[in-house]
Design an enzyme around this catalytic site. Structure first.
Site, PDB file in Angstrom:
ATOM      1  N   HIS A  21      41.788  36.122  36.924  1.00 37.20           N
ATOM      2  CA  HIS A  21      41.511  36.957  38.097  1.00 37.20           C
ATOM      3  C   HIS A  21      42.408  38.194  38.062  1.00 37.20           C
ATOM      4  CE1 HIS A  21      38.504  34.825  40.304  1.00 37.20           C
ATOM      5  NE2 HIS A  21      39.225  33.722  40.449  1.00 37.20           N
TER       6      HIS A  21
ATOM      7  N   HIS B 142      31.286  31.554  43.884  1.00 39.80           N
ATOM      8  CA  HIS B 142      31.552  30.432  42.994  1.00 39.80           C
ATOM      9  C   HIS B 142      30.258  29.818  42.458  1.00 39.80           C
ATOM     10  CE1 HIS B 142      35.357  30.662  45.269  1.00 39.80           C
ATOM     11  NE2 HIS B 142      35.902  30.223  44.146  1.00 39.80           N
TER      12      HIS B 142
ATOM     13  N   HIS C 273      41.920  30.288  34.370  1.00 37.24           N
ATOM     14  CA  HIS C 273      41.035  30.834  35.398  1.00 37.24           C
ATOM     15  C   HIS C 273      41.803  31.761  36.335  1.00 37.24           C
ATOM     16  CE1 HIS C 273      37.574  30.363  38.339  1.00 37.24           C
ATOM     17  NE2 HIS C 273      38.548  30.847  39.133  1.00 37.24           N
ATOM     18  N   GLU C 274      42.925  31.286  36.871  1.00 34.63           N
ATOM     19  CA  GLU C 274      43.657  32.075  37.864  1.00 34.63           C
ATOM     20  C   GLU C 274      44.286  33.328  37.254  1.00 34.63           C
ATOM     21  OE1 GLU C 274      42.984  31.478  40.750  1.00 34.63           O
ATOM     22  OE2 GLU C 274      42.246  29.439  40.529  1.00 34.63           O
TER      23      GLU C 274
ATOM     24  N   GLU D 297      34.131  35.670  39.266  1.00 34.51           N
ATOM     25  CA  GLU D 297      34.393  34.231  39.130  1.00 34.51           C
ATOM     26  C   GLU D 297      34.002  33.721  37.748  1.00 34.51           C
ATOM     27  OE1 GLU D 297      35.609  31.381  40.624  1.00 34.51           O
ATOM     28  OE2 GLU D 297      36.720  32.857  41.770  1.00 34.51           O
TER      29      GLU D 297
END
Length: 546
Positions: free
Chosen positions: A364, A448, A360-361, A384
């Protein structure tokens, strides 16, 4: 160095805790970049199939840099070809080449030397040099009467004189205007660092937009069982000795210990015997191991499945920082340091360093390097969702028996206090806040939770509607109109999403534009009006994006 394994066994703790981690490490100190062995638990041990048709060609760092430089030389000609005004110039951000010869060139735009926020665009050029199309963040002509407007209010004068204020052309909402962009640093409500961008009208001081540059994503605890990592020779007392948690085979990704600090890079993890962590959060190395493992898996997923050489496509790794703050229950990506940062969770006992959080990170960063979706409104929800979609895909790709692939976010840490996941992709509203379907208020919902629309779309595209069980998890995905959707499979679904992200989406893409971008991607990859494209359309309609 010869691989070796740690023979200590993993053990279940309690129902709300994940598996203990013990770690085996393979040193890749002598490996050339991009040649490291995939982590032992990943499914991608074979060579990726050569891309065909509209699939992106993998570009190493040097050829990519050469392609960008060549495109920049041709930028003035490209600006004339697509009809830009005399005061407009193009700055190349990325070049993606497809196997069929199509070239997608992503540009930022300036007007009279000023950055144009919302001026980004992507040109699509056929092998024969013909421009096949242009996707723009805005269709409005970029023009302002003057670039020296005098402030007419006290607020405008204050902003104009603020330290670091940057004069820009704001083009993301209707008619372009001269504006100032400032960045306010501080702390968000949960302890996450804040880099809040505020854009105001240069003449009136009216706020036009605010958005965060530090992108957060709640996730799971780690604990993936015995894993294999890349390490490098360390330095001890000024001489080579021991090992460092630096993966030379994956762009030099390094993992640092913040030791509960909230600034700086931290201390690089080192170890005397190349055996890392003991499976408990009390051992500082354990969180570092899982962060490094998740980063390696994500790197391998990008390379094997998306033909992408690292986050920015340039072969350069980000770095990870663990043990951020005290009892910090979050993780975040920060473009300014090109790094991922992880908290230790409630009571500093459950570090948020699982596979899907790492995916996920890092994603980004991928989004910033491609579409650069603004972290606000509907584009923020898509930002997101992209991280959830790729994070989930990396988890499946890992094929880890201790943390099996699923369409749940935060399934292994009890953040809610009742054992429930943080987010559900099959029916996002089960978390009590996320949106299952698009409506006119979607752009006003926290990113989110508005991400639920795209997460739901992706699940339907991959798996279809109705009830099913995957890897022991039961799902039941509804549709807005009661229609039945038959999925095309996870691999096709994430390749379509990535193609849309890297070739067609721009900073201002909203849900309607995302539908068009994914339809273009499906047509490119699998043929116009084929099953894949029809399913893309059906899945968007099922979440009320028409």
């Amino acid at each position: 160095m010869t691989p070796h394994k740690n023979t200590r066994l993993s053990a279940a703790l309690i129902a709300s805790a994940a598996m203990v981690v013990t770690v085996a490490v393979q040193s890749t100190a002598t490996a050339a970049p991009d040649t490291a062995t995939t982590p032992a638990t990943t499914a991608a041990t074979a060579q990726a199939a050569a891309p065909t048709g509209a699939s992106a060609l993998p570009l190493a760092a040097s050829p990519r840099a050469a392609a960008i430089a060549a495109a920049q030389e041709q930028a003035p000609s490209a600006a004339r070809t697509i009809g830009l005004g005399g005061k407009e110039e193009l700055v190349v951000r990325d070049v993606v080449k497809d196997a069929d010869g199509t070239v997608h060139t992503r540009y930022e735009r300036t007007f009279a030397g000023l950055p144009v926020l919302g001026g980004d665009l992507v040109t699509h050029t056929a092998k024969n040099g013909r421009v096949k199309g242009v996707d723009r963040a805005t269709d409005a002509p970029i023009s302002v009467p003057t670039t020296t407007v005098a402030p007419t209010t006290a607020a405008a004068r204050t902003t104009a004189s603020a330290a670091g204020a940057r004069k820009v052309v704001w083009a993301r909402d209707g008619k372009p205007v001269l504006a100032y962009e400032t960045v306010k640093t501080g702390t968000q409500h949960d302890g996450t660092p804040s880099k809040l961008h505020v854009v105001t009208d240069a003449a009136t001081g009216k706020e036009l937009r605010r958005f965060e540059a530090v992108m957060t994503g709640e996730g799971t605890s780690q604990y993936s069982g015995t894993v294999t990592l890349g390490t490098s020779p360390g330095i001890k007392k000024g001489k080579r000795g021991g090992f460092a948690l630096t993966d030379a085979g994956r762009g030099g990704h390094s993992t640092y210990d913040l030791k509960h600090g909230q600034s700086g890079k931290g201390t690089l993890f080192t170890d005397d015997d190349d055996k890392w962590g003991d499976g408990t959060p009390a051992n500082a190395q354990t969180a570092g191991v899982d962060a490094a493992y998740g980063a390696a898996l994500t790197w391998d997923f990008y390379k094997s499945e998306l033909q992408r050489n690292g986050i920015a496509g340039d072969g350069r790794a980000a770095y990870s920082r663990v043990h951020y703050g005290n009892a910090y229950v979050n993780a975040f990506w920060d473009d300014s340091c090109f790094c991922m940062t992880y908290g230790d969770g409630e009571g500093d006992k459950k570090p948020l360093t699982s596979i899907d959080v790492a995916g996920h990170e890092m994603t980004h960063g991928l989004t910033s390097a491609t579409a650069n979706l603004e972290y606000a409104g509907e584009s923020g929800g898509l930002n997101e969702a992209t991280s959830d979609i790729i994070g989930s895909s990396v988890e499946f790709f890992a094929n880890n028996k201790e943390d099996v692939g699923d369409y749940l976010v935060g399934e292994e840490i009890d953040i809610n206090g009742d054992g429930s996941p943080l987010r559900y992709m099959d029916q996002p509203s089960k978390d009590g806040q996320s949106l299952d379907y698009w409506d006119e208020n979607a752009g006003n919902v926290d990113v989110h939770y508005s991400s639920g629309i795209a997460n739901h779309f992706f699940y339907l595209l991959a798996e279809g509607s109705g009830q099913k069980e995957i890897n022991g998890v039961r799902y039941d995905s509804p549709t807005k109109d009661g229609s039945e959707v038959t999925g095309i499979g996870r691999e096709k679904a994430y390749k379509i999403w990535y193609k849309a992200l890297s070739a067609y989406m721009t900073s201002t893409t909203d849900y309607k534009a995302a539908r068009e971008a994914t339809l273009k991607a499906a047509n490119d990859l699998y043929g116009a009006d084929g099953t894949e494209a029809r399913t893309v359309a059906a899945a968007w309609t099922a979440v009320n994006v028409k």
